[in-house]
Design a protein around this motif. Structure first.
Motif, mmCIF file in Angstrom:
data_model
loop_
_atom_site.group_PDB
_atom_site.id
_atom_site.type_symbol
_atom_site.label_atom_id
_atom_site.label_comp_id
_atom_site.label_asym_id
_atom_site.label_seq_id
_atom_site.Cartn_x
_atom_site.Cartn_y
_atom_site.Cartn_z
ATOM 1 N N ALA A 50 0.812 -1.221 0.000
ATOM 2 C CA ALA A 50 0.000 0.000 0.000
ATOM 3 C C ALA A 50 0.840 1.264 0.000
ATOM 4 C CB ALA A 50 -0.936 0.000 1.213
ATOM 5 N N GLY A 51 2.088 1.185 0.490
ATOM 6 C CA GLY A 51 2.904 2.384 0.582
ATOM 7 C C GLY A 51 3.813 2.622 -0.602
ATOM 8 N N GLY A 52 3.649 1.867 -1.696
ATOM 9 C CA GLY A 52 4.527 2.038 -2.856
ATOM 10 C C GLY A 52 5.937 1.540 -2.582
ATOM 11 N N PHE A 53 6.055 0.615 -1.639
ATOM 12 C CA PHE A 53 7.364 0.129 -1.212
ATOM 13 C C PHE A 53 8.096 -0.601 -2.339
ATOM 14 C CE2 PHE A 53 9.803 -3.320 0.975
ATOM 15 C CZ PHE A 53 10.772 -2.518 1.544
ATOM 16 N N LEU A 54 7.406 -1.492 -3.018
ATOM 17 C CA LEU A 54 8.045 -2.262 -4.089
ATOM 18 C C LEU A 54 8.532 -1.364 -5.219
ATOM 19 C CD1 LEU A 54 5.893 -5.507 -4.415
ATOM 20 C CD2 LEU A 54 8.207 -5.264 -3.525
ATOM 21 N N GLU A 55 7.742 -0.323 -5.536
ATOM 22 C CA GLU A 55 8.135 0.600 -6.602
ATOM 23 C C GLU A 55 9.446 1.314 -6.262
ATOM 24 O OE1 GLU A 55 3.844 -0.207 -7.111
ATOM 25 O OE2 GLU A 55 5.157 0.228 -5.420
#
Length: 472
Positions: free
Chosen positions: A211-216
């Protein structure tokens, strides 16, 4: 009734709120900022609390609103807020569920990722290495970066573009060209572009999950061959996932039964007071538990019954949220002046009640009253079957066009389309011989009906909300 409280401000909180809306589950949603409120959709099933609360305030809120289930969907790093929620629920004896965001630790890594346990450890690592830093850990952690050696020339802070946040950054010493005020989510491509533009060597982030855009962030850093410094979650928690929370919400939704369907009556009160209502409308009104209407109309109704709840609302945007919170009331009246079918707000109200969920919860009936045209023509001892009915009350209407094809016109007036303005219009366009009958405060003790031509009436003073019968 809203017996569920969701502490949100996160993607999970927003998704749970949308789920409640889609499945007609009433819930309170607590967010700490106006921005968090703007991220939530408007729904008759959601009530929003948008100011921060400490543990004691949370406890009071839970008790006052008789909350039976609290869903803690706050950010994984909002440890203090979660502790406050836990204390409030324990003190009030309320069931609490922590909504867990899936951890990605171990699913991504490699040589470009360094895991640390705290901001302090992250700063220690950055002090041991050289190169620019992109801080994506949020504005609350920025002060930690000011303990780095040469931080003024190394750190770029990516924060929300709120005035309060940008001001706080400047007060900490961050220069304008070192502050990136942007609202996510950020794609891998956008992250890569920032890394290259600012010659970033280290990207610092919290392990916030999908949800926090971590992977991006991880993927962009790996693509640019820079190091990601990941701060692990502060505590290991027990709780449930998002999908399990949705199942719990559905299980708490009360089953629909046809026997509990209520009734809402949209009642035209006639031209003022109980004496101008139809017998059926009056009997229906006297049997209702709740009566809505403008303050003047409620005053005209007098004392119906000590058990009747009178509320000074007459717009759907005010009435529908109240209905969502008070489903135990089954006989409800909404009062409209005059006839509910003659340029009345009853039409919009009826349309709103045909939408879900109200069409399932209530039967709606419109009870007409005595309209202003009916009353005025009766006082003038004339019929109105051949009268053209129009409204100049907050509306645009080509009166001259109507006069060409209609011998008699009845019009509702307002401040802009006043008797004086109407008389001037008639005189200027060759209707100086028209006969006007102006009605003011019809059916009240100070009622006045004045007849004359445009020339004799245009300089007289009349009530703003007058009505007029024009005879060509």
């Amino acid at each position: 009734m809203c017996k569920i409280l969701i502490f949100g401000g996160t993607t999970e909180g927003r998704l749970l709120a949308e789920f409640c809306h889609e499945n007609q589950v009433g819930a309170w949603v607590s967010v700490a900022t106006g921005y968090g409120k703007r991220m939530l959709l408007e729904s008759p099933f959601l009530r929003i609390h948008d100011t921060p609360m400490d543990a004691k305030e949370m406890e009071v809120f839970i008790r006052e609103n008789e909350i039976s289930l609290v869903l803690d969907a706050t950010h994984p790093y909002a440890a203090e807020v979660s502790r406050n929620i836990l204390h409030a629920c324990t003190a009030s004896g309320t069931k609490r569920l922590r909504i867990l965001r899936e951890s990605l630790k171990g699913s991504s890594g490699g040589e470009h990722v360094v895991w640390v346990d705290s901001m302090k450890e992250a700063i220690r690592f950055l002090n041991q290495n050289t190169g620019n830093v992109l801080a994506t850990t949020g504005s609350k952690e920025l002060e930690c970066y000011t303990t780095m050696e040469g931080w003024e020339e190394r750190v770029y802070a990516r924060v929300l573009p709120a005035v309060s946040v940008l001001t706080a950054c400047e007060q900490m010493g961050f220069k304008g060209n070192r502050i990136i005020g942007m609202q996510g989510p950020f794609s891998e491509e956008l992250n890569r572009a920032m890394i290259r533009q600012y010659d970033i060597r280290f990207l610092v982030t919290k392990e916030a999950g999908h949800a926090g855009g971590f992977l991006e962030k991880l993927q962009a850093a790996a693509s640019c061959e820079i190091t990601t410094v990941v701060i692990g979650r502060p505590i290991n928690e027990e709780g449930v996932g998002l999908e399990e929370a949705k199942e719990i919400l559905i299980s708490r939704k009360p089953a629909k039964t046809s026997s509990c369907k209520g009734a809402i009556y949209l009642i035209g009160t006639g031209m003022g007071g109980l004496e101008q209502m139809t017998v059926k409308a009056l009997k229906t009104l006297q049997n209702c538990q709740v009566v809505f209407g403008a303050e003047r109309i409620l005053h005209d109704m007098g004392d119906l019954s000590p058990d009747v709840l009178k509320l000074p609302y007459y717009l759907s945007k005010d009435i529908l949220p109240w209905l969502n919170e008070h489903g135990d009331y089954k006989r409800i009246a909404v009062l409209f002046s005059g006839d509910a079918g003659f340029y009345s707000g009853a039409e919009k109200m009826a349309a709103a009640l045909l939408e879900e969920p109200y069409c399932e919860l209530y039967e709606t009936e419109i009870l007409p009253g005595i309209s202003s045209v009916s009353y005025l023509c009766a006082r003038l001892k004339t019929g109105w079957e051949n009268v053209r009915l129009i409204s100049l009350h907050g509306r645009e209407w080509d009166l001259l066009k109507e006069l060409k094809s209609n011998q008699r016109i009845f019009a509702l007036l307002d401040k802009r389309n006043s008797v004086s303005a109407l008389c001037s219009l008639l005189e200027e366009n060759g209707y100086e011989d028209a006969r006007l009958s102006v009605g003011e405060r019809l059916s009240y003790e100070d009622e006045r009906i004045t007849r004359g031509t445009p020339g004799t009436l245009k300089n007289q003073r009349f009530d703003i909300l007058s009505v007029v019968l024009i005879e060509r």
